[in-house]
Motif scaffolding. Structure first.
Motif, PDB file in Angstrom:
ATOM      1  N   ALA A   1       0.717  -1.168   0.096  1.00 59.65           N
ATOM      2  CA  ALA A   1      -0.079  -0.131   0.037  1.00 59.65           C
ATOM      3  C   ALA A   1       0.855   1.293   0.008  1.00 59.65           C
ATOM      4  O   ALA A   1       0.363   2.305  -0.630  1.00 59.65           O
ATOM      5  CB  ALA A   1      -0.644   0.119   1.210  1.00 59.65           C
ATOM      6  N   VAL A   2       2.033   1.266   0.538  1.00 55.33           N
ATOM      7  CA  VAL A   2       2.839   2.344   0.708  1.00 55.33           C
ATOM      8  C   VAL A   2       3.808   2.563  -0.555  1.00 55.33           C
ATOM      9  O   VAL A   2       4.055   3.531  -1.172  1.00 55.33           O
ATOM     10  CB  VAL A   2       3.960   2.315   1.804  1.00 55.33           C
ATOM     11  N   GLU A   3       4.029   1.228  -1.056  1.00 55.59           N
ATOM     12  CA  GLU A   3       4.967   1.297  -2.514  1.00 55.59           C
ATOM     13  C   GLU A   3       4.158   1.591  -3.557  1.00 55.59           C
ATOM     14  O   GLU A   3       4.819   2.273  -4.683  1.00 55.59           O
ATOM     15  CB  GLU A   3       5.681  -0.050  -2.536  1.00 55.59           C
ATOM     16  N   GLN A   4       3.007   1.288  -3.763  1.00 56.53           N
ATOM     17  CA  GLN A   4       2.194   1.455  -4.931  1.00 56.53           C
ATOM     18  C   GLN A   4       0.902   1.651  -4.759  1.00 56.53           C
ATOM     19  O   GLN A   4      -0.018   1.993  -5.698  1.00 56.53           O
ATOM     20  CB  GLN A   4       2.224   0.087  -5.738  1.00 56.53           C
ATOM     21  N   GLY A   5      -0.001   2.081  -3.674  1.00 58.37           N
ATOM     22  CA  GLY A   5      -1.276   2.112  -3.509  1.00 58.37           C
ATOM     23  C   GLY A   5      -1.399   3.777  -2.818  1.00 58.37           C
ATOM     24  O   GLY A   5      -0.896   4.655  -3.327  1.00 58.37           O
ATOM     25  N   THR A   6      -2.061   3.845  -1.829  1.00 57.50           N
ATOM     26  CA  THR A   6      -2.836   5.131  -1.202  1.00 57.50           C
ATOM     27  C   THR A   6      -1.856   5.755  -0.344  1.00 57.50           C
ATOM     28  O   THR A   6      -2.043   7.190  -0.032  1.00 57.50           O
ATOM     29  CB  THR A   6      -4.255   4.910  -0.398  1.00 57.50           C
ATOM     30  N   GLY A   7      -0.721   5.114   0.142  1.00 63.48           N
ATOM     31  CA  GLY A   7       0.228   5.461   0.882  1.00 63.48           C
ATOM     32  C   GLY A   7       1.768   6.028   0.484  1.00 63.48           C
ATOM     33  O   GLY A   7       2.636   5.838   1.238  1.00 63.48           O
ATOM     34  N   THR A   8       1.774   6.107  -0.873  1.00 64.81           N
ATOM     35  CA  THR A   8       3.051   6.443  -1.497  1.00 64.81           C
ATOM     36  C   THR A   8       3.828   7.657  -1.006  1.00 64.81           C
ATOM     37  O   THR A   8       4.887   7.567  -0.838  1.00 64.81           O
ATOM     38  CB  THR A   8       2.940   6.370  -2.942  1.00 64.81           C
ATOM     39  N   SER A   9       2.894   8.428  -0.314  1.00 62.33           N
ATOM     40  CA  SER A   9       3.634   9.889   0.382  1.00 62.33           C
ATOM     41  C   SER A   9       4.567   9.381   1.488  1.00 62.33           C
ATOM     42  O   SER A   9       5.257  10.115   1.939  1.00 62.33           O
ATOM     43  CB  SER A   9       2.591  10.746   0.580  1.00 62.33           C
ATOM     44  N   ALA A  10       4.273   8.121   2.043  1.00 62.69           N
ATOM     45  CA  ALA A  10       4.890   7.780   3.412  1.00 62.69           C
ATOM     46  C   ALA A  10       6.326   6.995   3.021  1.00 62.69           C
ATOM     47  O   ALA A  10       7.086   6.661   3.856  1.00 62.69           O
ATOM     48  CB  ALA A  10       4.057   6.972   4.128  1.00 62.69           C
ATOM     49  N   ARG A  11       6.585   6.915   1.645  1.00 59.92           N
ATOM     50  CA  ARG A  11       7.831   6.221   1.443  1.00 59.92           C
ATOM     51  C   ARG A  11       9.212   6.870   2.000  1.00 59.92           C
ATOM     52  O   ARG A  11       9.015   8.009   2.101  1.00 59.92           O
ATOM     53  CB  ARG A  11       8.031   5.835  -0.051  1.00 59.92           C
ATOM     54  N   ILE A  12       9.951   6.157   2.318  1.00 57.53           N
ATOM     55  CA  ILE A  12      11.440   6.672   2.775  1.00 57.53           C
ATOM     56  C   ILE A  12      12.469   5.664   2.066  1.00 57.53           C
ATOM     57  O   ILE A  12      12.696   4.698   2.002  1.00 57.53           O
ATOM     58  CB  ILE A  12      11.441   6.258   4.233  1.00 57.53           C
ATOM     59  N   SER A  13      13.318   6.535   1.649  1.00 53.96           N
ATOM     60  CA  SER A  13      14.390   5.810   0.456  1.00 53.96           C
ATOM     61  C   SER A  13      15.139   5.213   1.452  1.00 53.96           C
ATOM     62  O   SER A  13      15.800   5.610   2.715  1.00 53.96           O
ATOM     63  CB  SER A  13      15.303   7.089   0.103  1.00 53.96           C
ATOM     64  N   GLY A  14      15.501   3.882   1.276  1.00 57.93           N
ATOM     65  CA  GLY A  14      16.404   2.973   1.725  1.00 57.93           C
ATOM     66  C   GLY A  14      15.660   2.182   3.024  1.00 57.93           C
ATOM     67  O   GLY A  14      16.436   1.564   3.883  1.00 57.93           O
TER      68      GLY A  14
END
Length: 821
Positions: free
Chosen positions: A536-549
């Motif tokens: 959900a974080v990587e491709q869905g509604t939560g993409t804004s929460a992604r952290i590099s690494g």
């Protein structure tokens, strides 16, 4: 009668004993020292998770008020609710003490209750807050001495100036300023406001009108009841005051002593005081001015990062048209230990100093609806844990689905598919599948998991409402953080807590909190949920929460604001190995002028990314363990999943084609058999239906030498198409007849004649609705007559969702969403 006599004798004996002790103590104690009435304010120390001192704190005396400045209604309110016999006793109300002591002996509890205004003053000025008989006796003796040396007015004035009404500052003037901006003009306090202030000393934190407005009003009304009962007000004044709405000042003034204190971590200190009172039975006052040492779980780097982020308005939704700020609260918890590492309970304006316990700590006190962030707790986590469902389980997603009780939820945007997997439903935060799954699993099952396993305090009526699937409940950010520790900690739910230990000045332990855990869900369940929330974080509604690494898993959540098209609340609940962070955003009082307009969960999601990436900079970044040890669950599949045929074969036996396939495990399923001729140039002709069968297998005696045939099966249940089979190809050896018989027009359903009856019948043309194929007679495997059932369009040639091959709508990809739920 015997019990009443025994009770009377016991009370008389106790009161007499106390009186004797009182007289003895009065004689034995040294001469009364009036200087002792000055309260001693000791410095308390707060330490972080590593034992480093991070704050020194000391209560202060608020600006004193003369009794003449205090409204008569407020004076009468205090007397009515705290000590209605204040004018008639000499410091001790033996009648009240007798009742309290009797109750303590009968129930086996420690001494409690029965204290007069004078006794409360004595306890507050001189003594510790331990609840023992020894303390009670000393308190009585001190109260008697105060009464001998001061008038009733003097005692009442000292009470108003030395008792804590709000926060960490003693005195009623401070409370009047904090809540009503009337500290320097208390004569303007209304009767209802005076009653509210009078109700505070009993429990200043619990009755804080900013934190607990409903409870505060209940307490205010009790005070008004007492004032009416004892004749301080008449019925007309009572009726007007009890209906007066609570109107707190938005911004307290700064002209009252005590309003200018600065605290490094104010909201975290607020929660420490709240936890000390609720979990350890230690009053905030004892922490604030008792010279204690408080060892906490605070992580300074994370707390500083979080507080700095809260100072930047760009991290939050737009203000309302009238300038009201959108509010927010965040908490970060260690999922393994439960330690509250960082906490901010609101957005404070730069010109408004935060005074402990004088404002609403939204992180622990604000109960709001969590929206879709509640789905893993109520629906998906329990479903996976039962062993009956998996991420590949197909769920209903048909728009307009009506559930029991007439409940008809909508997805947050139109979706092209009527069936989706659980994983897809989680990634895109679809509502209809979540409700469908909870309805299938049972609301009671989800409710038991949410309350007993995940520790969410729900109401009993929530156990019967499907709307709970979509977060139609009231929770605090801290509640949600505690629940999500189970997903981040291999299924083990850990109770969040801030205080590790409280010591006195000599280093002796006064109280402590230990780590509390229990296995909420299976480890594999936690890993499975984490995998879906990571998607959900990587491709869905939560993409804004992604952290590099860093691996991040999480769930967005929003709740709608009526017909405005905007949102009432926006959430993101996320975690990375070792840390769970929950953020809520919205308005304290939502209405058509105060809501989040077009903004949603992308804003708290982005705050998670910013705070965690900065706060964890330089720290290890382990990966999630997503290896599930158990075999895939044997889940309950829906009819479409169970109706798949992939082993259709066609074999030549003599001059006949023998067709075989496996049966499907669907009640009342029927098989529609289709045939087409494949031409040498690759095109298909003469396609149509052979007939309807109730069991697998058919022998086609109408094949001709030199031709290639394609066969397929469509599985139907009633008028619903369940699946298309694979294609089976058969080439008949020999040379095709040079002068084939011209085919006749198709006969109607059930009309004799056909391929084996002499002559050829042209099959039904593909995609022609409502046409029933002719059934070949004279065959041991003759299909049953259609009986009026309309066969489906032929596979491979239809269009739209009812077609086969590439024509179906299930391959349509959803549009990229903006803000998800």
């Amino acid at each position: 009668m015997g019990k009443k006599i025994l009770r009377s004798i016991l009370i008389a004996f106790l009161v007499t004993g106390i009186a004797v002790i009182l007289i003895g103590c009065s004689i034995a104690l040294p001469t009364f020292d009036k200087s002792k009435l000055e309260i001693e304010y000791k410095t308390s120390y707060i330490y972080d998770r590593d034992g480093n001192e991070i704050m020194q704190f000391q209560s202060v005396a608020g600006e004193a008020a003369k009794l003449s400045e205090i409204p008569k209604d407020l004076q009468n309110a205090i007397v009515a609710v705290e000590d209605n016999r204040f004018k008639n006793h000499n410091g001790v109300d033996f009648r009240a003490i007798g009742r309290a002591v009797y109750r303590d002996i009968i129930t086996g509890s420690k001494a409690e209750g029965g204290s007069t205004i004078t006794q409360q003053l004595a306890k507050n000025v001189y003594l510790s807050h331990e609840k023992t008989f020894t303390r009670k006796v000393k308190e009585i003796s001190m109260a008697a001495q105060i009464e001998r040396n001061y008038s009733k007015d003097d005692i009442l004035e000292m009470y108003f100036n030395r008792i804590t009404f709000a926060g960490n500052v003693t005195g009623v003037k401070y409370a009047a300023e904090v809540y009503f901006d009337k500290g320097d003009r208390m004569e303007e306090l209304t009767l209802a406001e005076s009653a509210l202030l009078a109700g505070l000393p009993n429990a200043p934190s619990a009755y804080n009108p900013r934190a607990n407005p409903e409870l505060s009003i209940e307490r205010r009304n009790i005070v008004l009841d007492q004032m009416l009962k004892y004749g301080y007000i008449n019925q007309d004044k009572y009726d007007a005051a009890i209906t007066e709405p609570l109107q707190l000042s938005e911004k307290p003034g700064d002209d009252i002593k005590g309003m200018d204190q600065e605290v490094k971590y104010p909201y975290y200190l607020d929660y420490v005081l709240e936890e000390a009172s609720k979990k350890l039975g230690i009053d905030a006052e004892q922490v604030l001015r008792g010279g204690v040492k408080v060892y906490t779980n605070l992580d300074p780097k994370l707390q500083d990062t979080l507080q700095n982020a809260y100072k930047d308005p760009n991290n939050f939704p737009n203000n309302a048209a009238d300038g009201t700020w959108a509010q927010s609260a965040s908490v970060i918890v260690d999922p393994e230990t439960g330690g509250v590492l960082a906490l901010v309970g609101g957005r404070d304006k730069p010109d408004l100093e935060h005074t402990p316990q004088a404002v609403l700590n939204r992180a622990s006190m604000a109960k709001v609806r969590p929206g879709s962030s509640f789905k893993p707790i109520m629906v998906y986590g329990p479903a996976i844990d039962t062993g009956k469902y998996s991420p590949s389980t197909i769920l209903n997603n048909k728009a307009g689905t009506e559930f029991p009780g007439g409940y008809k939820p909508n997805n947050w945007k139109l979706w092209p598919k009527d069936k989706v997997s659980m994983n897809e439903a989680v990634i895109w935060s679809l509502n209809i599948p979540a409700v469908s799954l909870l309805n299938d699993m049972g609301v009671d099952v989800g409710y038991d998991y949410a309350t007993k396993k995940f520790g969410i305090p729900l109401k009993q009526e929530d156990s019967q409402r499907l709307g709970v699937a979509l977060g139609d409940v009231d929770v605090t950010p801290l509640d949600l953080a505690g629940a999500y520790t189970a997903f981040a900690n291999n299924g083990v739910r850990t109770e969040p807590f801030a205080i590790r230990e409280i010591q006195n000045a000599e280093g002796e332990t006064l109280a402590s909190i230990d780590v509390k855990t229990h296995q909420a869900i299976k480890p594999d369940t936690a890993k499975t949920i984490t995998r879906m929330l990571k998607d959900a974080v990587e491709q869905g509604t939560g993409t804004s929460a992604r952290i590099s690494g860093r691996d991040v898993a999480g769930k967005t959540g929003t709740t709608e604001m009526g017909q405005t098209g905007g949102n009432r609340d926006a959430w993101f609940t996320g975690y990375t190995p070792g840390y769970v962070m929950v953020t809520w955003m919205g308005f304290d009082q939502s209405d058509e002028q105060h809501y989040l307009a077009s903004q949603g969960s992308e804003i708290p999601s982005a705050l998670f990314s910013k705070v965690m990436s900065q706060g964890l900079q330089g720290r290890p970044a382990p990966r999630f363990d997503l290896n599930v040890s158990n075999k895939p669950v044997e889940e309950e599949k829906d009819d479409k999943a169970k109706a798949i045929i992939s082993d259709l074969t066609a074999k030549l036996q003599g001059n006949k084609a023998v067709l075989t396939w496996s049966p499907v495990d669907v009640k009342d399923a029927k098989y529609f058999l289709f045939r087409a001729e494949k031409n040498p140039n690759g095109t298909v002709s003469n396609s149509g239906g052979i007939g309807e069968l109730t069991k697998p297998g058919y022998t086609d005696a109408t094949i001709q030498p030199g031709k290639t045939y394609l066969y397929s099966v469509v599985v139907m249940k009633g008028s619903e198409k369940l699946s298309d089979s694979n294609f089976a190809q058969l080439t008949v050896p020999g040379q095709e007849p040079t002068n084939p018989q011209e085919p006749t027009n198709p006969t109607g359903p059930g009309t004799p004649g056909g391929p084996s009856g002499g002559g050829t019948t042209t099959p039904t043309q593909p995609g022609t609705p409502g046409t029933t194929p002719t059934v070949p007679p004279g065959n041991n495997d003759t299909p049953t007559q259609p009986g009026g059932t309309t066969p489906p369009a032929q596979p491979g040639t239809g269009s739209g969702e009812s077609g086969g091959g590439t024509g179906g709508g299930d391959t349509t990809q959803p549009n990229t969403p903006g803000s998800g739920t």
